[in-house]
Design an enzyme around this catalytic site. Structure first.
Site, short mmCIF file in Angstrom:
data_model
loop_
_atom_site.label_atom_id
_atom_site.label_comp_id
_atom_site.label_asym_id
_atom_site.label_seq_id
_atom_site.Cartn_x
_atom_site.Cartn_y
_atom_site.Cartn_z
N GLU A 58 0.82 -1.22 0.00
CA GLU A 58 0.00 0.00 0.00
C GLU A 58 0.85 1.26 0.00
O GLU A 58 0.52 2.26 -0.63
CB GLU A 58 -0.96 0.00 1.20
CG GLU A 58 -2.16 -0.93 1.04
CD GLU A 58 -1.85 -2.39 1.29
OE1 GLU A 58 -0.73 -2.69 1.76
OE2 GLU A 58 -2.72 -3.24 1.02
N HIS A 125 -11.72 -5.80 8.41
CA HIS A 125 -12.34 -5.65 7.09
C HIS A 125 -13.62 -4.81 7.19
O HIS A 125 -14.54 -4.99 6.41
CB HIS A 125 -12.68 -7.02 6.48
CG HIS A 125 -11.48 -7.84 6.11
ND1 HIS A 125 -10.72 -8.49 7.04
CD2 HIS A 125 -10.91 -8.08 4.91
CE1 HIS A 125 -9.72 -9.12 6.43
NE2 HIS A 125 -9.81 -8.89 5.14
#
Lengths: 321, 330
Positions: A58, A125
């Protein structure tokens, strides 16, 4: 024919790729696979070389977007889950968000963050991180709640010369539907009165809009009319629309799925108290997720985040005082 | 002879090194005189490596220098005036008083402004290179400059791996200057040489004596040529010693006498002067004249910066977005 929130995001990206050669998409599994949620399904085929699979990096994904933006491109970075964006936080808040201020160089990057809870998502999540990003100067933070906004706000985000954090809600991906894609839209930075009412203003955004609207319908049966404000962007905050609504109702509840400490709800209440104290007939209240990590089991999750029932209880609390 | 070593180019490189060194010395004086806001970070001992980066780059290339790259910045096209403007906070400089000292650049010209977070510039260079490729540009390279300390960051790992996957023309230059602030390399990495990392990432490696100007020029030319020709990322490890503290606030007492006396401890500027005299027949008098000319230019620049004054906080644009209508009140 109907279109889902997720399809609107896909169509917006197809439109951008089609109409602007500077646009490309970079993210994990976005290429031939079409993305973890299929937000880029078929796009790699339609736009060869412009929908690029990234390694699980990322930091490097977002850093590279800044470099490409300096070179005049308009990257869309798909972070697989908003939760993972913290791995690349440094590049967002220290490179992207400071570039224009430091050097007068535009940084037109859009980070798509699939955000928020779904049943069984659990601690890693499910996160809503808009408040974190809104804290840093130099970023625009979008939180679309409708199919129409998912489409038009994504197009406007990529068109903007500034870095945008686009918090799209996973809970809305599949079950939120509209008849068609919008022809026109409110600009970024403008909130919308999603439902008019005289008794209490409820300021909300993203998936919580639909919980608030459900609460408003149920309370309407009792003769209580809620005015629901959909913020659309949490940064900038459309303080004028909020204050105007509070001027009509005299009462305020803020409802957000993020955690309580600081954050969007706290900011809205702070502004209303500072700029519209005399408009208030009762202390403003807020309802957030519980101050714990997000639970896995659906039964735990269902009370961890605000929902129509707990929002109604919170409204009653505001109306009582 | 290798064209990078022809007389005119070596002289040019040496003169940028000299200017970087003299500029550093003046900055240290200004710092002690309280004329600099914040810290001063010098590149003493790293000029040969640094200048070699600037010397092998072209206008369409990308350069992300780090703290000790005064020489490379000059060779890439920065003026001493802009360096001083940033250090002294002039509103006329590229950072306009909004950022200072080594945090300067002109991104639109391929000259990237570093942030303080180490390793964070590498992926930015990668992205610029990806963009150039998408735009159809050819024969470009990007250099990212880091130190041994940055090789321990996650950002380094992610970015070198990303460059390898994308086969980008990235030249990643590590000034292995033996210390990250006060931390010796023994507490930074456990491999025998940093160049061993290249094999794990599938990139080419080069190792060079960072105290030798001619060696640095040759190695940087070779590495950038390979990257330009499509051979993918190149990792360059230059062994040298930081001949100063981390910043001017640091007396560097932790640098061991053994290291100072070893071959990495040699002063690259003095070695370059020796080479110019022995191999290029430059006279001592010429070296003296160059020094005087450089001092004059620096002094004139300082005078100009002092005339430029300070940014005005009450007439400053406190807007962090281009889209002014989206700025929150401040």
């Amino acid at each position: 024919m109907s279109v889902t929130y997720l399809e609107a995001i896909r169509e917006a990206q197809a439109y951008l790729l089609e109409h602007d050669s500077r646009v490309y998409i970079y993210g994990q599994d976005v290429g031939a696979f079409g993305g973890a949620f299929k937000a880029t399904k078929h796009l790699a085929n339609r736009f060869p070389g412009r929908v690029i699979d990234a390694p699980i990096s990322e930091d490097a994904m977002i850093g590279s977007a800044v470099g490409a933006a300096i070179e005049g491109m308009r990257p869309i970075i798909e972070i697989q889950f908003a939760d993972f964006s913290t791995v690349g936080l440094n590049q967002v808040v220290n490179q992207a968000a400071t570039l224009f201020w430091r050097t007068e160089t535009p940084c037109p990057i859009t980070l798509r963050l699939p955000s928020g809870g779904t049943s069984g998502g659990g601690p890693f999540h499910s996160q809503c991180l808009e408040s974190i990003y809104a804290h840093f100067p130099g970023l625009v933070v979008c939180t679309p709640a409708t199919v129409e906004d998912a489409y038009s706000m994504l197009i406007e985000s990529v068109t903007l010369d500034d870095p945008v954090i686009f918090c799209e809600h996973k809970y809305l991906y599949y079950h939120l539907k509209a008849e068609s894609l919008p022809k026109d839209a409110l600009p970024l930075g403008k909130a919308r009165i999603a439902r008019a009412g005289r008794d209490c203003t409820v300021v909300t955004y993203s998936a919580m809009l639909h919980e608030c609207l459900e609460a408003a319908e149920e309370m309407s049966a009792e003769g209580i009319e809620l005015e629901v404000v959909d913020l659309r962007t949490v940064k900038p905050l459309d303080t004028d629309t909020i204050i105007a609504s509070v001027a009509r109702t005299g009462r305020l509840l803020c409802a957000a799925e993020g955690w309580p400490w600081g954050g969007v709800n706290a900011e809205v209440i702070s502004r209303v108290v500072a700029e519209g104290f005399n408009l208030l007939d009762a202390p403003p209240q807020r309802i957030n997720a519980k101050d714990t990590p997000i639970p896995y089991h659906p039964k735990l999750w269902s009370v961890h985040r605000p929902a129509a029932a707990s929002i109604m209880a919170a409204v009653r609390n505001v109306l009582r005082s | 002879m290798n064209p990078i070593l022809d007389k005119a180019r070596v002289i040019k490189a040496y003169r940028w090194m000299l200017m970087a060194r003299l500029l550093d010395e003046r900055l240290a004086q200004l710092y002690r005189a309280g004329r600099i806001f914040g810290g001063v970070f010098l590149g003493k001992g790293q000029e040969a490596l640094s200048v070699s980066m600037g010397m092998v780059l072209n206008r369409q290339d990308v350069y992300a220098p780090l703290i000790r790259d005064g020489a490379g910045r000059l060779a890439f096209g920065e003026s001493a005036l802009d360096a001083l403007r940033t250090c002294m906070g002039s509103p006329m400089g590229p950072m306009r008083g909004r950022d200072g000292n080594v945090h300067r650049g002109r991104p639109k010209e391929g000259y990237l402004p570093m942030i303080s977070h180490l390793g964070a510039s590498i992926s930015v260079v990668n992205g610029a290179l990806m963009a150039k490729r998408m735009k159809g540009e050819k024969k470009f390279v990007g250099i990212a400059s880091i130190g041994d300390g940055a090789t321990s960051t996650g950002a380094f790992h992610e970015a070198i791996n990303q460059a390898a996957i994308e086969k980008l023309p990235l030249v990643l230059v590590v000034a292995n200057n033996q210390y990250a602030y006060s931390t010796p390399t023994s507490s930074q990495f456990a491999c025998q040489s940093l160049s061993q990392k290249a094999i794990g990432y599938g990139v080419s490696d080069h190792e060079v004596d960072g105290t030798s100007l001619t060696d640095c020029l040759k190695t940087m030319q070779d590495a950038t040529d390979r990257a330009r020709q499509g051979e993918g990322p190149q990792l360059v490890i230059a062994n040298l010693l930081r001949l100063c503290g981390h910043g001017e606030h640091d007396d560097a007492h932790y640098i061991t006498p053994e290291l100072k006396a070893s071959s990495v401890g040699a002063d690259c500027l003095k070695l370059a002067e020796n080479t110019l005299q022995s191999d290029y027949h430059i006279s001592k008098e010429s070296l003296e004249i160059w020094k005087e000319e450089t001092v004059l230019e620096i002094n004139q620049s300082i005078e100009q910066v002092q005339r430029e004054g300070a940014p005005d906080p009450y007439h400053h644009s406190w807007k962090s977005l281009i889209s002014r209508e989206l700025c929150e009140h401040s």
